[in-house]
Scaffold this motif. Structure first.
Motif, PDB file in Angstrom:
ATOM      1  N   VAL A  35       0.876  -1.091   0.003  1.00 19.32           N
ATOM      2  CA  VAL A  35      -0.044   0.077   0.044  1.00 19.32           C
ATOM      3  C   VAL A  35       0.921   1.290  -0.085  1.00 19.32           C
ATOM      4  N   LEU A  36       1.862   1.452   0.577  1.00 15.36           N
ATOM      5  CA  LEU A  36       2.752   2.435   0.724  1.00 15.36           C
ATOM      6  C   LEU A  36       3.507   2.811  -0.333  1.00 15.36           C
ATOM      7  N   VAL A  37       3.869   1.640  -1.315  1.00 20.91           N
ATOM      8  CA  VAL A  37       4.652   1.736  -2.459  1.00 20.91           C
ATOM      9  C   VAL A  37       3.468   2.117  -3.481  1.00 20.91           C
ATOM     10  N   GLU A  38       2.160   1.443  -3.660  1.00 21.37           N
ATOM     11  CA  GLU A  38       1.312   1.993  -4.610  1.00 21.37           C
ATOM     12  C   GLU A  38       0.853   3.094  -4.456  1.00 21.37           C
ATOM     13  N   ASN A  39       0.497   3.805  -3.243  1.00 18.37           N
ATOM     14  CA  ASN A  39       0.079   5.055  -3.097  1.00 18.37           C
ATOM     15  C   ASN A  39       1.047   6.321  -2.959  1.00 18.37           C
ATOM     16  N   SER A 169      29.109   8.866  -3.493  1.00 18.19           N
ATOM     17  CA  SER A 169      27.845   8.441  -3.310  1.00 18.19           C
ATOM     18  C   SER A 169      27.632   8.020  -1.658  1.00 18.19           C
ATOM     19  N   ILE A 170      26.486   8.059  -1.153  1.00 19.90           N
ATOM     20  CA  ILE A 170      26.359   7.709   0.226  1.00 19.90           C
ATOM     21  C   ILE A 170      25.214   6.872   0.347  1.00 19.90           C
ATOM     22  N   SER A 171      24.856   5.950   1.306  1.00 19.01           N
ATOM     23  CA  SER A 171      23.930   5.317   1.657  1.00 19.01           C
ATOM     24  C   SER A 171      23.112   5.491   3.042  1.00 19.01           C
ATOM     25  N   TYR A 172      21.948   5.472   3.251  1.00 20.52           N
ATOM     26  CA  TYR A 172      21.274   5.420   4.550  1.00 20.52           C
ATOM     27  C   TYR A 172      20.368   4.162   4.802  1.00 20.52           C
ATOM     28  N   SER A 173      20.405   3.727   5.840  1.00 24.14           N
ATOM     29  CA  SER A 173      19.610   2.796   6.434  1.00 24.14           C
ATOM     30  C   SER A 173      18.674   3.406   7.658  1.00 24.14           C
ATOM     31  N   GLY A 174      17.564   2.737   7.544  1.00 24.88           N
ATOM     32  CA  GLY A 174      16.359   3.000   8.486  1.00 24.88           C
ATOM     33  C   GLY A 174      15.114   2.500   8.360  1.00 24.88           C
ATOM     34  N   GLU A 175      13.965   3.072   8.646  1.00 23.28           N
ATOM     35  CA  GLU A 175      12.744   2.572   8.561  1.00 23.28           C
ATOM     36  C   GLU A 175      11.694   3.653   7.779  1.00 23.28           C
ATOM     37  N   VAL A 176      10.698   2.945   6.933  1.00 23.32           N
ATOM     38  CA  VAL A 176       9.786   3.615   6.296  1.00 23.32           C
ATOM     39  C   VAL A 176       8.375   3.448   7.011  1.00 23.32           C
ATOM     40  N   LYS A 177       7.678   4.792   6.945  1.00 25.40           N
ATOM     41  CA  LYS A 177       6.426   4.694   7.602  1.00 25.40           C
ATOM     42  C   LYS A 177       5.459   5.511   6.575  1.00 25.40           C
ATOM     43  N   SER A 178       4.028   5.465   6.833  1.00 28.73           N
ATOM     44  CA  SER A 178       3.294   6.193   5.958  1.00 28.73           C
ATOM     45  C   SER A 178       3.290   7.689   6.277  1.00 28.73           C
ATOM     46  N   SER A 179       3.170   8.377   5.215  1.00 29.36           N
ATOM     47  CA  SER A 179       3.133  10.095   5.694  1.00 29.36           C
ATOM     48  C   SER A 179       2.020  10.619   6.118  1.00 29.36           C
ATOM     49  N   ASP A 180       0.947   9.713   6.338  1.00 29.98           N
ATOM     50  CA  ASP A 180      -0.246  10.373   6.722  1.00 29.98           C
ATOM     51  C   ASP A 180      -0.070  10.776   8.242  1.00 29.98           C
TER      52      ASP A 180
END
Length: 180
Positions: A35-39, A169-180
């Motif tokens: 849902v996160l990716v589709e929206n 170049s640089i990379s980041y690791s973390g967590e994704v959440k809905s922007s709502d």
């Protein structure tokens, strides 16, 4: 002989009971990521920055200026404001940058963080192994263009890689959440 069989039994029990605790991904987690990716409506907050390790970044590490628990290849971002947000066709970011620049920053330049706020270009989504997604796009700021690659996993972990012609170049690791 009896001692050998008891020892074998103990080793076998220890071996099978010490199996690593692999977290099972649930259908709900897979659906939530889908849902996160589709929206196209999510925010990523990073907990670690992974710059390219060069002589300069190694010297900064040796100076003791990095946060506790950090190394020249992994810098702890906990407690530092940072984000990358995709909302529809817009992309916004503020990510601290650690690394070398290949281009001179003009007089009165900004603080060097990776900041952009604009329209997403060349946005593509590819479904990967184990229900993960790879999102590729281009983002730009005044004088710099970034190739952005985002990997999202069902456990809501993320991995961002930013490439530019004027910075390492640089990379980041973390967590994704809905922007709502």
């Amino acid at each position: 002989m009896k001692h050998l069989s008891i020892l074998t039994l103990i080793v076998a029990i220890a071996f099978f009971s010490c199996k690593s605790a692999s977290s099972k991904i649930t259908d709900e987690q897979i659906e939530a990521l889908e849902v996160l990716v589709e929206n196209r409506n999510f925010t990523i907050e990073s907990t670690w920055a992974h710059p390219q390790t060069t002589l300069a970044t190694q010297q900064v590490f040796n100076s003791g200026l990095l946060p506790a628990g950090s190394s020249s290849g992994a810098i702890n971002l906990i407690g530092n404001s940072n984000f990358l947000t995709i909302s529809g066709d817009s992309i916004t970011s503020y990510l601290p940058y650690f690394g070398e620049r290949q281009m001179h920053v003009g007089y009165g330049g900004n603080n060097g963080a990776i900041q952009f706020n604009g329209i997403v270009e060349n946005y593509t989504v590819t479904e990967g192994k184990r229900d993960s997604y790879t999102i590729s796009c281009t983002a730009k700021r005044k004088t710099e263009r970034f190739k952005v690659t985002i990997k999202l996993f069902p456990n809501l972990k993320s991995y961002i890689t930013l490439t530019s012609a004027s910075r390492n170049s640089i990379s980041y690791s973390g967590e994704v959440k809905s922007s709502d």
